[in-house]
Design a protein around this motif. Structure first.
Motif, mmCIF file in Angstrom:
data_model
loop_
_atom_site.group_PDB
_atom_site.id
_atom_site.type_symbol
_atom_site.label_atom_id
_atom_site.label_comp_id
_atom_site.label_asym_id
_atom_site.label_seq_id
_atom_site.Cartn_x
_atom_site.Cartn_y
_atom_site.Cartn_z
ATOM 1 N N UNK A 161 -1.743 -3.668 24.728
ATOM 2 C CA UNK A 161 -1.754 -5.085 24.383
ATOM 3 C C UNK A 161 -3.164 -5.572 24.034
ATOM 4 N N UNK A 162 -4.139 -4.666 24.083
ATOM 5 C CA UNK A 162 -5.518 -5.009 23.746
ATOM 6 C C UNK A 162 -5.786 -4.769 22.269
ATOM 7 N N UNK A 163 -7.045 -4.664 21.932
ATOM 8 C CA UNK A 163 -7.419 -4.391 20.552
ATOM 9 C C UNK A 163 -6.959 -2.989 20.163
ATOM 10 N N UNK A 164 -6.475 -2.869 18.926
ATOM 11 C CA UNK A 164 -6.040 -1.575 18.397
ATOM 12 C C UNK A 164 -6.673 -1.384 17.029
ATOM 13 N N UNK A 179 -12.842 15.886 8.578
ATOM 14 C CA UNK A 179 -12.729 15.860 10.033
ATOM 15 C C UNK A 179 -12.896 14.465 10.606
ATOM 16 N N UNK A 180 -13.404 13.527 9.811
ATOM 17 C CA UNK A 180 -13.627 12.164 10.292
ATOM 18 C C UNK A 180 -13.162 11.170 9.225
ATOM 19 N N UNK A 181 -12.634 10.025 9.664
ATOM 20 C CA UNK A 181 -12.210 9.007 8.702
ATOM 21 C C UNK A 181 -13.413 8.305 8.079
ATOM 22 N N UNK A 182 -13.186 7.705 6.905
ATOM 23 C CA UNK A 182 -14.258 6.937 6.272
ATOM 24 C C UNK A 182 -14.169 5.466 6.659
ATOM 25 N N UNK A 183 -12.997 5.017 7.090
ATOM 26 C CA UNK A 183 -12.832 3.629 7.522
ATOM 27 C C UNK A 183 -11.888 3.560 8.723
ATOM 28 N N UNK A 184 -12.096 2.548 9.535
ATOM 29 C CA UNK A 184 -11.189 2.223 10.628
ATOM 30 C C UNK A 184 -10.786 0.780 10.416
ATOM 31 N N UNK A 185 -9.492 0.527 10.457
ATOM 32 C CA UNK A 185 -9.005 -0.825 10.199
ATOM 33 C C UNK A 185 -8.321 -1.404 11.429
ATOM 34 N N UNK A 186 -8.302 -2.726 11.557
ATOM 35 C CA UNK A 186 -7.581 -3.352 12.667
ATOM 36 C C UNK A 186 -6.096 -3.010 12.568
ATOM 37 N N UNK A 187 -5.437 -2.975 13.695
ATOM 38 C CA UNK A 187 -4.044 -2.551 13.741
ATOM 39 C C UNK A 187 -3.269 -3.491 14.654
ATOM 40 N N UNK A 188 -2.164 -4.026 14.161
ATOM 41 C CA UNK A 188 -1.292 -4.936 14.915
ATOM 42 C C UNK A 188 -2.042 -6.153 15.461
ATOM 43 N N UNK A 189 -2.848 -6.777 14.637
ATOM 44 C CA UNK A 189 -3.655 -7.894 15.118
ATOM 45 C C UNK A 189 -2.880 -9.209 15.176
ATOM 46 N N UNK A 230 7.130 -0.564 22.365
ATOM 47 C CA UNK A 230 7.221 0.814 21.885
ATOM 48 C C UNK A 230 7.709 0.879 20.446
ATOM 49 N N UNK A 231 8.779 0.165 20.141
ATOM 50 C CA UNK A 231 9.340 0.209 18.785
ATOM 51 C C UNK A 231 8.336 -0.279 17.751
ATOM 52 N N UNK A 232 7.604 -1.326 18.072
ATOM 53 C CA UNK A 232 6.627 -1.884 17.148
ATOM 54 C C UNK A 232 5.475 -0.914 16.909
ATOM 55 N N UNK A 233 4.995 -0.281 17.967
ATOM 56 C CA UNK A 233 3.906 0.695 17.817
ATOM 57 C C UNK A 233 4.329 1.860 16.927
ATOM 58 N N UNK A 234 5.549 2.325 17.085
ATOM 59 C CA UNK A 234 6.051 3.428 16.254
ATOM 60 C C UNK A 234 6.251 2.945 14.820
ATOM 61 N N UNK A 235 6.910 1.813 14.661
ATOM 62 C CA UNK A 235 7.227 1.289 13.335
ATOM 63 C C UNK A 235 5.981 1.107 12.467
ATOM 64 N N UNK A 236 4.935 0.526 13.032
ATOM 65 C CA UNK A 236 3.752 0.239 12.225
ATOM 66 C C UNK A 236 2.981 1.499 11.826
ATOM 67 N N UNK A 237 3.014 2.538 12.632
ATOM 68 C CA UNK A 237 2.384 3.796 12.200
ATOM 69 C C UNK A 237 3.174 4.368 11.030
#
Length: 154
Positions: A105-108, A117-127, A134-141
């Motif tokens: 329920x915190x920042x994602x 081996x490493x991403x070039x960007x990290x974006x906010x998720x489910x803000x 559980x369903x929402x976490x799976x659905x958004x990925x």
């Protein structure tokens, strides 16, 4: 002549015993999302996520939980974040769901990348979501990977 007992008035102050149904109140089991972070991720989120991705056609997907330093192309961090890692396509495609506070329920944050081996960007998720489950976490990925056109061709 037999003496009749007067019934007590209806507005008597005498307390009534509690109903049996109220005494045997069943406790609800805790919601999945209220379980400790590691338990929720390992026992519920990882299997549900893998099942959803296999249903989308990713046969060689591996998903795991780790705690690592966050790495970006051209930058490194000293802080370690809990991460759900997904790898497939012969290890050439990857995604990460970051949990900096080890709390669903915190920042994602989210990243997807390939042939690196490493991403070039990290974006906010489910803000914008108020209630994370559980369903929402799976659905958004799944939705995010589909938006990348890594699951189906639109």
């Amino acid at each position: 002549m037999a003496e009749e007992k007067n019934p007590k008035p209806e507005n008597s102050t005498e307390k009534k015993p509690p109903a049996k149904a109220a005494a045997k109140k069943k406790e609800k089991p805790p919601k999945l999302e209220d379980k400790p972070f590691g338990e929720f991720i390992e026992q519920h989120y990882l299997p549900a996520l893998k099942e959803a991705l296999v249903a989308e056609g990713l046969e060689d997907i591996t998903v795991s939980l780790s705690k690592q330093k966050v790495s970006l192309a051209g930058m490194s961090s000293d802080s370690e974040w809990a991460q759900v890692q997904g790898d497939w396509f012969g290890g050439q495609r990857h995604f990460r769901v970051y949990f900096p506070d080890e709390d669903i329920k915190g920042q994602l944050a989210f990243a997807c990348f390939e042939r690196s081996n490493v991403p070039s960007t990290i974006e906010p998720f489910l803000i914008d979501e108020r209630k994370i489950d559980l369903k929402l976490l799976v659905f958004y990925v799944v939705q995010r990977l589909n938006g990348q056109k890594w699951l189906t061709w639109n």
